[in-house]
Design a protein around this motif. Structure first.
Motif, PDB file in Angstrom:
ATOM      1  N   GLY A 185      45.714  31.459  47.593  1.00 47.70           N
ATOM      2  CA  GLY A 185      45.856  32.675  48.224  1.00 47.70           C
ATOM      3  C   GLY A 185      47.146  33.089  48.893  1.00 47.70           C
ATOM      4  O   GLY A 185      47.655  34.313  48.568  1.00 47.70           O
ATOM      5  N   MET A 186      47.737  32.063  49.189  1.00 50.09           N
ATOM      6  CA  MET A 186      49.173  32.326  49.649  1.00 50.09           C
ATOM      7  C   MET A 186      50.259  32.819  48.492  1.00 50.09           C
ATOM      8  O   MET A 186      51.104  33.648  48.653  1.00 50.09           O
ATOM      9  CB  MET A 186      49.878  31.034  50.326  1.00 50.09           C
ATOM     10  CG  MET A 186      51.214  31.492  51.101  1.00 50.09           C
ATOM     11  SD  MET A 186      52.039  29.989  51.668  1.00 50.09           S
ATOM     12  CE  MET A 186      50.915  29.532  53.106  1.00 50.09           C
ATOM     13  N   LEU A 187      50.099  31.993  47.289  1.00 55.74           N
ATOM     14  CA  LEU A 187      50.860  32.350  45.972  1.00 55.74           C
ATOM     15  C   LEU A 187      50.720  33.775  45.455  1.00 55.74           C
ATOM     16  O   LEU A 187      51.450  34.592  45.225  1.00 55.74           O
ATOM     17  CB  LEU A 187      50.460  31.297  44.951  1.00 55.74           C
ATOM     18  CG  LEU A 187      51.259  31.256  43.652  1.00 55.74           C
ATOM     19  CD1 LEU A 187      52.816  31.098  43.756  1.00 55.74           C
ATOM     20  CD2 LEU A 187      50.590  30.332  42.669  1.00 55.74           C
ATOM     21  N   PHE A 188      49.292  34.000  45.483  1.00 57.06           N
ATOM     22  CA  PHE A 188      48.748  35.375  45.021  1.00 57.06           C
ATOM     23  C   PHE A 188      49.352  36.389  45.996  1.00 57.06           C
ATOM     24  O   PHE A 188      50.079  37.600  45.591  1.00 57.06           O
ATOM     25  CB  PHE A 188      47.270  35.397  44.988  1.00 57.06           C
ATOM     26  CG  PHE A 188      46.786  36.933  44.506  1.00 57.06           C
ATOM     27  CD1 PHE A 188      46.922  37.330  43.244  1.00 57.06           C
ATOM     28  CD2 PHE A 188      46.522  38.088  45.575  1.00 57.06           C
ATOM     29  CE1 PHE A 188      46.367  38.383  42.997  1.00 57.06           C
ATOM     30  CE2 PHE A 188      45.869  38.925  45.087  1.00 57.06           C
ATOM     31  CZ  PHE A 188      45.948  39.357  43.757  1.00 57.06           C
ATOM     32  N   LYS A 189      49.579  36.236  47.267  1.00 58.37           N
ATOM     33  CA  LYS A 189      49.787  37.171  48.331  1.00 58.37           C
ATOM     34  C   LYS A 189      51.314  37.518  47.929  1.00 58.37           C
ATOM     35  O   LYS A 189      52.025  38.554  48.026  1.00 58.37           O
ATOM     36  CB  LYS A 189      49.579  36.860  49.776  1.00 58.37           C
ATOM     37  CG  LYS A 189      50.184  37.696  50.672  1.00 58.37           C
ATOM     38  CD  LYS A 189      49.848  37.240  52.165  1.00 58.37           C
ATOM     39  CE  LYS A 189      50.311  38.145  53.185  1.00 58.37           C
ATOM     40  NZ  LYS A 189      49.972  37.661  54.716  1.00 58.37           N
ATOM     41  N   LYS A 190      52.083  36.174  47.919  1.00 63.77           N
ATOM     42  CA  LYS A 190      53.668  36.154  47.482  1.00 63.77           C
ATOM     43  C   LYS A 190      53.939  37.087  46.497  1.00 63.77           C
ATOM     44  O   LYS A 190      54.944  37.888  46.419  1.00 63.77           O
ATOM     45  CB  LYS A 190      54.066  34.729  47.578  1.00 63.77           C
ATOM     46  CG  LYS A 190      55.647  34.928  47.384  1.00 63.77           C
ATOM     47  CD  LYS A 190      56.172  33.491  47.406  1.00 63.77           C
ATOM     48  CE  LYS A 190      57.717  33.280  47.508  1.00 63.77           C
ATOM     49  NZ  LYS A 190      58.014  31.674  47.432  1.00 63.77           N
ATOM     50  N   ILE A 191      53.303  36.938  45.340  1.00 65.04           N
ATOM     51  CA  ILE A 191      53.440  37.648  43.872  1.00 65.04           C
ATOM     52  C   ILE A 191      53.089  38.903  44.108  1.00 65.04           C
ATOM     53  O   ILE A 191      54.078  39.784  43.757  1.00 65.04           O
ATOM     54  CB  ILE A 191      52.676  37.037  42.811  1.00 65.04           C
ATOM     55  CG1 ILE A 191      53.332  35.543  42.616  1.00 65.04           C
ATOM     56  CG2 ILE A 191      52.914  37.849  41.647  1.00 65.04           C
ATOM     57  CD1 ILE A 191      52.353  34.727  41.281  1.00 65.04           C
ATOM     58  N   SER A 192      52.121  39.426  44.784  1.00 69.45           N
ATOM     59  CA  SER A 192      51.722  40.794  44.806  1.00 69.45           C
ATOM     60  C   SER A 192      52.780  41.557  45.816  1.00 69.45           C
ATOM     61  O   SER A 192      53.183  42.699  45.529  1.00 69.45           O
ATOM     62  CB  SER A 192      50.410  40.979  45.724  1.00 69.45           C
ATOM     63  OG  SER A 192      49.456  40.165  44.960  1.00 69.45           O
ATOM     64  N   ILE A 195      55.801  42.181  43.661  1.00 71.85           N
ATOM     65  CA  ILE A 195      55.592  43.326  42.518  1.00 71.85           C
ATOM     66  C   ILE A 195      55.600  44.788  43.387  1.00 71.85           C
ATOM     67  O   ILE A 195      56.358  45.477  42.932  1.00 71.85           O
ATOM     68  CB  ILE A 195      54.361  43.038  42.079  1.00 71.85           C
ATOM     69  CG1 ILE A 195      54.149  41.746  41.093  1.00 71.85           C
ATOM     70  CG2 ILE A 195      53.790  44.234  41.336  1.00 71.85           C
ATOM     71  CD1 ILE A 195      53.034  41.558  40.464  1.00 71.85           C
ATOM     72  N   LEU A 196      54.836  44.879  44.478  1.00 71.75           N
ATOM     73  CA  LEU A 196      54.899  46.077  45.186  1.00 71.75           C
ATOM     74  C   LEU A 196      56.263  46.473  45.565  1.00 71.75           C
ATOM     75  O   LEU A 196      56.647  47.737  45.280  1.00 71.75           O
ATOM     76  CB  LEU A 196      53.957  46.101  46.294  1.00 71.75           C
ATOM     77  CG  LEU A 196      52.313  45.991  45.647  1.00 71.75           C
ATOM     78  CD1 LEU A 196      51.530  45.612  47.287  1.00 71.75           C
ATOM     79  CD2 LEU A 196      52.027  47.327  45.260  1.00 71.75           C
ATOM     80  N   PHE A 197      56.930  45.780  46.151  1.00 75.38           N
ATOM     81  CA  PHE A 197      58.128  45.807  46.793  1.00 75.38           C
ATOM     82  C   PHE A 197      59.247  46.354  45.502  1.00 75.38           C
ATOM     83  O   PHE A 197      59.833  47.365  45.695  1.00 75.38           O
ATOM     84  CB  PHE A 197      58.841  44.665  47.443  1.00 75.38           C
ATOM     85  CG  PHE A 197      60.072  45.001  47.946  1.00 75.38           C
ATOM     86  CD1 PHE A 197      60.207  46.209  49.100  1.00 75.38           C
ATOM     87  CD2 PHE A 197      61.316  44.303  48.126  1.00 75.38           C
ATOM     88  CE1 PHE A 197      61.462  46.239  49.972  1.00 75.38           C
ATOM     89  CE2 PHE A 197      62.416  44.492  48.690  1.00 75.38           C
ATOM     90  CZ  PHE A 197      62.468  45.375  49.429  1.00 75.38           C
ATOM     91  N   SER A 198      59.161  45.441  44.407  1.00 73.62           N
ATOM     92  CA  SER A 198      59.815  45.937  43.330  1.00 73.62           C
ATOM     93  C   SER A 198      59.453  47.352  42.730  1.00 73.62           C
ATOM     94  O   SER A 198      60.635  47.853  42.447  1.00 73.62           O
ATOM     95  CB  SER A 198      59.894  44.847  42.142  1.00 73.62           C
ATOM     96  OG  SER A 198      60.024  43.703  42.712  1.00 73.62           O
TER      97      SER A 198
END
Length: 586
Positions: A185-192, A195-198
């Motif tokens: 869950g933490m990994l998915f949140k970090k990647i999301s 992506i949104l910030f980029s």
């Protein structure tokens, strides 16, 4: 009182660099190698007089950022769209295939020499070594005017993806850490979030930066233009770093976004001196990183050569998979065979996360530096090497083989004689398209040979008699009907490829009247020796056009203007072809 000891170090570095480059120029060795050699001499592997490596590292990073920003200024978003297949397909396949192959080889090799490593360490080595040097590749290709050539576009596209792959590679190191377990869950949140910030940063660049550039240029102050250009470059790099992306990628995107504005050239010129200075420091910093004993150096050099070979072959294979010719694929493979500067960052992160130990870390640094040192020579030798080896690889099936039944001439063209093409156009850039348009308008038949697959696809839809193939490939030239063309117009930018193409054309069609475009006067003599009948030099013809317009403005008689044009062209031909055998037109 302030401590200015770093000024002494910078002065020493500059003085030694200038002296070495002067010596290397006499030996005809590229300046980039001289800069790296300067770092080796002054670093721990040499006399060891430069200690402030942190300052040098910061200045070197600024050099990479400025280099990518100015390269981005030469490309537009439309250019990036044309590279999307190379970026998305070629980049992904290259990272995965190279990473997995080198991982397996690393695990087996370390086991064979009695220094077994964990699977995690082997996987890390594979993917860390799969990344190439954006700074070195793009700098050398740009200096050689090869970024717009097919192998240059392949290198640029794969390098763009590699910079984007920074985030998953860094996250991957966290997953390889044997002492840490990251919840899904933490990994998915970090990647999301990344992506949104980029995405937010990119769209902000897209809509705000062109307006900011116009405001800066409207002030008509050189000082503001210089400072504004640096602010845009470094500001964009900093914002992308907040998203976990590389500084260089941010500056490249910023440069590319404002490339379509009228002011992009002014900004490029204003920051060029800073780019050259800081980029030079980057190459010196590569040499400073080399810190190995003479005893271990042969082993590291041998490993580096194996990495270069394996990676070069794999990149060439990816290029062939994308449908490029063996010659272009080999040149792309040799350009991207080295290990990149970002691998230094990956290695430091892996060391902190206990994925590798300190000994393996030092070995990695030495291997990376060795691959970087030989890269300038590899890129310089790539055209000649590809010309020699590519013909032997003709058995390799390219993707989407050409259809031999495709028409040769427009239906309304005049047929000079049965089975004969009136003209062949090799290279369908701006010059080739203009020649084709005139030939079609004057009802003269022609065929076209082009190496860009997208161009071939689009032009075929418009009814052009165009074939896909490399201009140095005899089979491709025969497929395009060059063997029975009365004239051949070559509009390819790669000087080495043009010389090889002329030789092949002369082999299959001695009677052809060959007209060649040359970028500079330096290429003219070699093209005449290769067998060209006429060499049209871009800069030379531009000067003729300028003085013709000037004389016309002064109301000089048109006959006199034409006479002066002929005199200048005759003098140029005497200089370059007077003492050389030029093939006669039969």
């Amino acid at each position: 009182m302030h401590n200015f000891d770093f000024l002494g170090a910078l002065s020493l570095i500059g003085a030694i660099a200038v002296a070495i480059i002067l010596i290397f120029q006499r030996l005809r060795i590229p300046p980039v190698i001289g800069l790296i050699f300067t770092g080796i001499i002054l670093g721990p592997s040499g006399i060891g007089v430069v200690y402030d490596k942190e300052l040098i590292s910061v200045l070197a990073e600024l050099g990479v950022v400025l280099l990518l920003f100015t390269i981005g200024l030469e490309f537009s978003l439309d250019d990036l769209k044309r590279l999307k297949r190379i970026v998305l397909v070629g980049g992904i396949v290259q990272i995965l295939v190279t990473g997995l192959a080198i991982s397996c080889l690393s695990f087996w090799f370390m086991l064979m020499i009695g220094r077994a490593i964990t699977v995690s360490a082997a996987v890390f080595l594979g993917f860390a070594f799969s990344v190439s040097s954006t700074a070195i590749c793009l700098k050398i290709l740009s200096d050689r005017d090869e970024l717009t050539l097919p192998h240059g576009r392949i290198a640029l596209g794969i390098l763009i993806f590699q910079d984007i792959a920074v985030v998953p590679l860094m996250i991957g190191i966290d997953l390889l850490n044997p002492q840490a377990a990251i919840p899904f869950g933490m990994l998915f949140k970090k990647i999301s979030l990344i992506i949104l910030f980029s995405a937010g940063i990119f769209f902000s660049f897209r809509f705000l930066m062109p307006k900011l550039v116009r405001v800066i240029a409207s002030l008509h102050a050189r000082e503001v233009l210089v400072i504004g250009g640096l602010v845009i470059c470094f500001g964009a790099a900093y914002l992308t770093s907040l998203a976990g992306l590389s500084l260089a990628l941010g500056s490249f995107i910023a440069g590319m976004v404002i490339a379509s504005t009228d002011e992009s050239h002014q900004i490029s010129v204003s920051i060029d001196p800073f780019r050259e200075a800081f980029t030079s420091i980057f190459f010196i910093s590569v040499g400073l990183l080399l810190d190995v004993s003479v005893i271990n150096l042969p082993l590291f050099v041998a490993i580096a050569l194996v990495v270069l070979l394996v990676k070069g072959i794999l990149v060439a294979g990816v290029s062939l998979f994308l449908g490029n010719s063996p010659r272009v694929s080999m040149m792309a493979g040799m350009a991207l065979a080295q290990i990149g500067e970002f691998s230094f960052v990956l290695a430091e992160t892996a060391l902190k996360n206990h994925v590798i130990d300190h000994e393996l870390f030092q070995s990695m640094l030495a291997i990376i530096v060795v691959t970087m040192i030989v890269t300038p020579a590899m890129i310089s030798l790539a055209p000649k090497f590809a010309d020699q080896v590519a013909p032997a690889l003709g058995f390799i099936p390219l993707v989407s083989k050409e259809n031999p039944s495709h028409g040769v001439r427009p239906p309304d063209s005049t047929i000079i004689c049965a089975g004969e093409i009136h003209a062949s156009i090799v290279g369908f850039g701006v010059n080739g398209q203009n020649v084709a348009a005139v030939l079609h308008a004057t009802n003269i038949s022609y065929s076209i040979l082009e190496i860009d697959r997208e161009t071939v696809k689009n032009m075929r839809k418009k009814g052009e008699p165009i074939y896909y193939g490399d201009c140095t490939d005899k089979k491709a030239l025969l497929r395009a009907g060059v063997d029975h063309a009365r004239a051949v117009v070559i509009g390819v930018s790669d000087a080495a490829a043009v010389r090889k193409s002329i030789a092949v054309i002369r082999e299959i069609n001695q009677k052809a009247y060959i007209i060649v475009r040359a970028r500079t006067l330096d290429d003219v003599a070699a093209l005449y020796r290769a067998g060209a009948d006429v060499v049209v030099t871009e800069k030379f013809e531009t000067s003729i056009q300028i003085f013709s317009l000037l004389l016309n403005h002064f109301t000089v008689a048109p006959e006199l203007i034409l006479e002066q044009q002929e005199i200048i062209r005759r003098e140029c031909e005497k200089i370059f072809s007077g003492s050389m055998p030029v093939p006669a037109v039969k």
